[in-house]
Design a protein around this motif. Structure first.
Motif, PDB file in Angstrom:
ATOM      1  N   LEU A   1      41.311 -10.369  70.307  1.00  0.00           N
ATOM      2  CA  LEU A   1      42.700 -10.067  69.968  1.00  0.00           C
ATOM      3  C   LEU A   1      43.617 -11.129  70.563  1.00  0.00           C
ATOM      4  N   PHE A   2      44.409 -11.761  69.713  1.00  0.00           N
ATOM      5  CA  PHE A   2      45.285 -12.860  70.121  1.00  0.00           C
ATOM      6  C   PHE A   2      46.688 -12.645  69.587  1.00  0.00           C
ATOM      7  N   LYS A   3      47.634 -13.314  70.214  1.00  0.00           N
ATOM      8  CA  LYS A   3      49.027 -13.220  69.776  1.00  0.00           C
ATOM      9  C   LYS A   3      49.597 -14.609  69.567  1.00  0.00           C
ATOM     10  N   ILE A   4      50.643 -14.660  68.782  1.00  0.00           N
ATOM     11  CA  ILE A   4      51.432 -15.879  68.639  1.00  0.00           C
ATOM     12  C   ILE A   4      52.541 -15.776  69.676  1.00  0.00           C
ATOM     13  N   PRO A   5      52.652 -16.755  70.570  1.00  0.00           N
ATOM     14  CA  PRO A   5      53.686 -16.669  71.604  1.00  0.00           C
ATOM     15  C   PRO A   5      55.086 -16.544  70.988  1.00  0.00           C
ATOM     16  N   MET A   6      55.873 -15.651  71.547  1.00  0.00           N
ATOM     17  CA  MET A   6      57.254 -15.448  71.097  1.00  0.00           C
ATOM     18  C   MET A   6      58.152 -15.416  72.329  1.00  0.00           C
ATOM     19  N   PRO A   7      58.637 -16.581  72.777  1.00  0.00           N
ATOM     20  CA  PRO A   7      59.436 -16.620  73.992  1.00  0.00           C
ATOM     21  C   PRO A   7      60.852 -16.059  73.835  1.00  0.00           C
ATOM     22  N   GLY A   8      61.284 -15.803  72.598  1.00  0.00           N
ATOM     23  CA  GLY A   8      62.617 -15.229  72.393  1.00  0.00           C
ATOM     24  C   GLY A   8      62.694 -13.814  72.952  1.00  0.00           C
ATOM     25  N   GLU A   9      63.882 -13.383  73.326  1.00  0.00           N
ATOM     26  CA  GLU A   9      64.065 -12.103  73.993  1.00  0.00           C
ATOM     27  C   GLU A   9      64.157 -10.905  73.063  1.00  0.00           C
ATOM     28  N   HIS A  10      64.587 -11.071  71.838  1.00  0.00           N
ATOM     29  CA  HIS A  10      64.971  -9.915  71.031  1.00  0.00           C
ATOM     30  C   HIS A  10      64.081  -9.635  69.826  1.00  0.00           C
ATOM     31  N   ALA A  11      63.006 -10.346  69.652  1.00  0.00           N
ATOM     32  CA  ALA A  11      62.143 -10.130  68.480  1.00  0.00           C
ATOM     33  C   ALA A  11      60.880  -9.375  68.881  1.00  0.00           C
ATOM     34  N   ARG A  12      60.532  -8.357  68.105  1.00  0.00           N
ATOM     35  CA  ARG A  12      59.274  -7.625  68.302  1.00  0.00           C
ATOM     36  C   ARG A  12      58.114  -8.387  67.679  1.00  0.00           C
ATOM     37  N   SER A  13      58.391  -8.982  66.536  1.00  0.00           N
ATOM     38  CA  SER A  13      57.329  -9.669  65.795  1.00  0.00           C
ATOM     39  C   SER A  13      57.967 -10.637  64.807  1.00  0.00           C
ATOM     40  N   ILE A  14      57.105 -11.425  64.158  1.00  0.00           N
ATOM     41  CA  ILE A  14      57.592 -12.300  63.092  1.00  0.00           C
ATOM     42  C   ILE A  14      56.985 -11.833  61.775  1.00  0.00           C
ATOM     43  N   ASN A  15      57.533 -12.305  60.701  1.00  0.00           N
ATOM     44  CA  ASN A  15      57.076 -11.947  59.363  1.00  0.00           C
ATOM     45  C   ASN A  15      55.587 -12.260  59.207  1.00  0.00           C
ATOM     46  N   LEU A  16      54.868 -11.381  58.508  1.00  0.00           N
ATOM     47  CA  LEU A  16      53.426 -11.539  58.331  1.00  0.00           C
ATOM     48  C   LEU A  16      53.072 -12.881  57.696  1.00  0.00           C
ATOM     49  N   ALA A  17      53.777 -13.266  56.648  1.00  0.00           N
ATOM     50  CA  ALA A  17      53.457 -14.542  55.987  1.00  0.00           C
ATOM     51  C   ALA A  17      53.666 -15.711  56.946  1.00  0.00           C
ATOM     52  N   ASN A  18      54.696 -15.640  57.784  1.00  0.00           N
ATOM     53  CA  ASN A  18      54.910 -16.700  58.770  1.00  0.00           C
ATOM     54  C   ASN A  18      53.798 -16.711  59.814  1.00  0.00           C
TER      55      ASN A  18
END
Length: 162
Positions: A121-138
């Motif tokens: 199980l891996f994640k795409i790093p998201m250093p921004g403070e206010h986003a839960r996730s990014i769009n699936l296609a992205n």
């Protein structure tokens, strides 16, 4: 044609995301595996609009269940991308035959996958403070191009995840 890796969508819900991901797969020359249920029909106009005229060139395979996918595709290794991952996508070292697996837009991966496949199980790093996730296609684009980059340019491409 031999594919270096594949993309797997589990229970995708939004047709234009799947269309865009299909178009991406055509551009990379990799197959797209869709595991039912789908939240739309494959002839949906939004799939067609996002996939443009690429869709007829897509190597798309439908599977009724996860187990059917595993039996049919026989992926070498599985990499699950999720906001619940502890390890970064950039810690991975991909190799030929790997599969990048993504859950659906509203609930992610099936709940039991988080324990069952915890080590993958891996994640795409998201250093921004206010986003839960990014769009699936992205997310698929980010992971797919990292895999492609490693398999075509990186000397560490044949080693395991760190």
């Amino acid at each position: 044609m031999t594919h270096s890796f594949s993309i797997v969508l589990l229970r995708p819900e939004i047709p234009h995301n799947t269309g865009a991901i299909g178009r991406l797969c055509v551009g990379l020359g990799v197959p797209l595996h869709l595991v039912r249920p789908l939240g739309f029909a494959l002839d949906d106009r939004y799939v067609a609009r996002a996939g443009l005229d690429y869709w007829p060139h897509l190597d798309v395979v439908l599977h009724d269940t996860w187990d059917e996918y595993l039996a049919a595709a026989k992926p070498k290794r599985l990499f699950f991308l999720s906001t619940h991952g502890e390890k970064s996508l950039y810690e991975c070292r991909f190799s030929e035959g790997d599969a990048l697996v993504f859950g659906n837009e509203s609930s992610g991966l099936p709940k039991d996958f988080y324990d069952r496949y915890n080590e993958s199980l891996f994640k795409i790093p998201m250093p921004g403070e206010h986003a839960r996730s990014i769009n699936l296609a992205n997310a698929v684009s980010i992971a797919a191009y990292e895999c492609y980059r490693q398999l075509t340019h990186c000397p560490l491409a044949q080693s395991n995840c760190m």
